[in-house]
Enzyme design. Structure first.
Site, PDB file in Angstrom:
ATOM      1  N   SER A 154       0.831  -1.207   0.000  1.00  0.00           N
ATOM      2  CA  SER A 154       0.000   0.000   0.000  1.00  0.00           C
ATOM      3  C   SER A 154       0.864   1.254   0.000  1.00  0.00           C
ATOM      4  CB  SER A 154      -0.900   0.010   1.235  1.00  0.00           C
ATOM      5  OG  SER A 154      -1.546  -1.231   1.367  1.00  0.00           O
TER       6      SER A 154
HETATM    7  C1  LIG Z   1      -3.318  -3.912  -0.518  1.00  0.00           C
HETATM    8  S1  LIG Z   1      -2.781  -5.523  -0.267  1.00  0.00           S
HETATM    9  C2  LIG Z   1      -2.184  -5.507   1.386  1.00  0.00           C
HETATM   10  C3  LIG Z   1      -0.989  -4.691   1.661  1.00  0.00           C
HETATM   11  C4  LIG Z   1      -0.180  -5.205   2.829  1.00  0.00           C
HETATM   12  N1  LIG Z   1      -0.814  -5.021   4.096  1.00  0.00           N
HETATM   13  C5  LIG Z   1       1.234  -4.721   2.812  1.00  0.00           C
HETATM   14  O1  LIG Z   1       1.724  -4.212   3.822  1.00  0.00           O
HETATM   15  O2  LIG Z   1       1.894  -4.889   1.791  1.00  0.00           O
HETATM   16  C6  LIG Z   1      -4.279  -6.435  -0.032  1.00  0.00           C
HETATM   17  C7  LIG Z   1      -4.043  -7.891   0.240  1.00  0.00           C
HETATM   18  O3  LIG Z   1      -5.244  -8.438   0.740  1.00  0.00           O
HETATM   19  C8  LIG Z   1      -5.305  -9.777   0.317  1.00  0.00           C
HETATM   20  N2  LIG Z   1      -6.682 -10.268   0.479  1.00  0.00           N
HETATM   21  C9  LIG Z   1      -7.757 -10.070  -0.337  1.00  0.00           C
HETATM   22  N3  LIG Z   1      -8.833 -10.684   0.167  1.00  0.00           N
HETATM   23  C10 LIG Z   1      -8.442 -11.276   1.323  1.00  0.00           C
HETATM   24  C11 LIG Z   1      -9.117 -12.067   2.276  1.00  0.00           C
HETATM   25  N4  LIG Z   1     -10.403 -12.381   2.157  1.00  0.00           N
HETATM   26  N5  LIG Z   1      -8.404 -12.510   3.339  1.00  0.00           N
HETATM   27  C12 LIG Z   1      -7.089 -12.219   3.477  1.00  0.00           C
HETATM   28  N6  LIG Z   1      -6.400 -11.480   2.587  1.00  0.00           N
HETATM   29  C13 LIG Z   1      -7.070 -11.000   1.530  1.00  0.00           C
HETATM   30  C14 LIG Z   1      -4.815  -9.707  -1.114  1.00  0.00           C
HETATM   31  O4  LIG Z   1      -4.412 -10.981  -1.582  1.00  0.00           O
HETATM   32  C15 LIG Z   1      -3.665  -8.718  -0.971  1.00  0.00           C
HETATM   33  O5  LIG Z   1      -2.452  -9.377  -0.754  1.00  0.00           O
END
Ligand SMILES: C[S@@+](CC[C@H](N)C(=O)[O-])C[C@H]1O[C@@H](n2cnc3c(N)ncnc32)[C@H](O)[C@@H]1O
Length: 382
Positions: free
Chosen positions: A96
């Site tokens: 992010s």
């Molecule tokens: C914007 S990224 C997260 C950024 C992260 N916190 C970082 O520091 O890099 C969003 C993440 O949420 C994950 N995601 C989407 N749906 C999800 C779910 N139901 N449970 C867990 N993770 C999920 C995606 O695979 C993705 O890796």
């Protein structure tokens, strides 16, 4: 090494200058190098579709991406990049934006020693920042994509952080490590999972990006009460990818939408910018109009078209904007009159005296969520 220190110091000073990085988080941002968590292959967009950039090909360019105040795309199409095509790649994991990470961490109001559940481990950078501040074994992070989870687990271990990275659906939380003092989601919910309230101590907090099909940009902070519910308010403007199971269908422009054949034609005096470009209006319209995804296409001379698409029913609408025009041609096709619905929702918001985003609230209970204006009794019905 000197270059890295320079990059990192520049990012930190930018975030301090913008007010996003608060004093209590500064040391963590100085210590936890972002590039430790960014995979060697990332994706960039330079006017055209997303293309991969490899660290091995251009280390300096890769490092620059790691320390820009911008998100870094780390996975597309759930890890199986689609062949180049009309629809383009879908971003499915990213690191992010640093300013958004800093804003959300500040809004989480944590103290060292608290336990935190993160949803959406992604690269692991945010989890490492949390672990740096809270200590070992205080952070559980759930990631739906097993490969992404493996990568983050490895990066966190290499960096020396004891975080429990769990592959799975974060909408279910992680009961074995509950109760938590805080839950922070880094993927957006349209329907906020009750499990997050259930696994948070009374008096704790749940912070999540929240989205509608029409609008993708509110950060909601919930206070968890002991009565089996949580109540939240919009506290920020953020835009995140959706929780995987809540992504719904992608809106794409089909060739048969370009013409006017079969479409109902009319004019509107409501400027398309007012419904889409104005944050408070667009947020409110999203509350009223479900399954309606906007797409904007730009033409020469500042003209543009706002498309409204319901990918489930196939209904669509298009509003053409020409600079200086006072009325705008509308085409609508399918069972729904999507522009009519959006225009009605705009007038509903206008008649409410145009409430700003921070006046909306959400309550989440086992049976679902509801949205209200100012007070819980003023419930919004679609
Ligand atoms: C914007 S990224 C997260 C950024 C992260 N916190 C970082 O520091 O890099 C969003 C993440 O949420 C994950 N995601 C989407 N749906 C999800 C779910 N139901 N449970 C867990 N993770 C999920 C995606 O695979 C993705 O890796």
């Amino acid at each position: 090494m000197a270059d890295l220190a320079k990059h990192s110091a520049r990012l930190v000073s930018e975030l301090v200058g913008s007010g996003d990085l608060t004093p209590e988080w500064r040391a963590a941002f100085e210590k936890v190098a972002r590039h430790w968590f960014i995979p060697d292959t990332v994706w960039v967009q330079d006017g055209g579709p997303l293309v991969p950039v490899d660290r091995g090909d251009d280390e300096a360019a890769w490092m620059e991406l790691c320390y820009r105040n911008d998100f870094v795309v780390t996975q597309v199409d759930d890890g199986v990049p689609a062949l180049p095509g009309r629809v383009g790649h879908e971003i499915t994991s990213s690191a992010s934006r640093p300013d958004v990470v800093a804003q959300m961490l500040a809004a989480l109001h944590v103290e060292p020693g608290m336990s935190v559940l993160e949803i959406g481990t992604g690269t692991g950078w945010n989890a490492a920042l949390l672990a740096e501040r809270l200590g070992p074994d205080r952070v559980t992070s759930v990631e739906v994509d097993p490969k992404v989870a493996d990568y983050a687990r490895h990066a966190l271990r290499e960096a020396g952080y004891k975080v429990n990275v769990v592959p799975g659906d974060g909408a279910l939380g992680h009961p074995p490590d509950a109760p938590f003092d805080r839950v922070i989601a880094t993927a957006a919910a349209a329907r906020v999972p009750y499990a997050w309230a259930e696994q948070t101590r009374p008096g704790g907090q749940v912070l999540t990006p929240w989205a509608t099909d029409f609008h993708n940009g509110a950060l909601v902070s919930f206070a968890v009460s002991g009565d089996g519910s949580m109540r939240g308010r919009i506290v920020g403007n953020v835009s995140f990818m959706r929780l995987r199971a809540q992504r719904g269908k992608r809106a794409s422009l089909d060739d048969d939408m370009r013409g006017t054949a079969g479409a109902r034609q009319a004019f509107t005096r409501l400027h398309p910018y007012q419904v889409l470009g104005e944050y408070d209006a667009s947020l409110a319209i999203g509350l009223k109009v479900p399954r309606c995804k906007p797409v904007v296409t730009h033409h020469d001379g500042g003209a543009y078209t706002v498309w409204l698409i319901d990918p489930w029913s196939g209904s669509w609408a298009a509003v053409d904007h020409e600079p200086g025009a006072e009325r705008f041609p509308v085409r609508q096709s399918g069972d729904r009159g999507l522009w009519d619905e959006v225009e009605a929702a705009f007038h509903w918001w206008d008649a409410l005296d145009r409430p700003a985003a921070d006046r909306w609230g959400l309550t989440v209970r086992p049976e679902g969520q509801h949205i209200w204006l100012d007070a819980e009794e003023h419930r919004i019905r679609r």
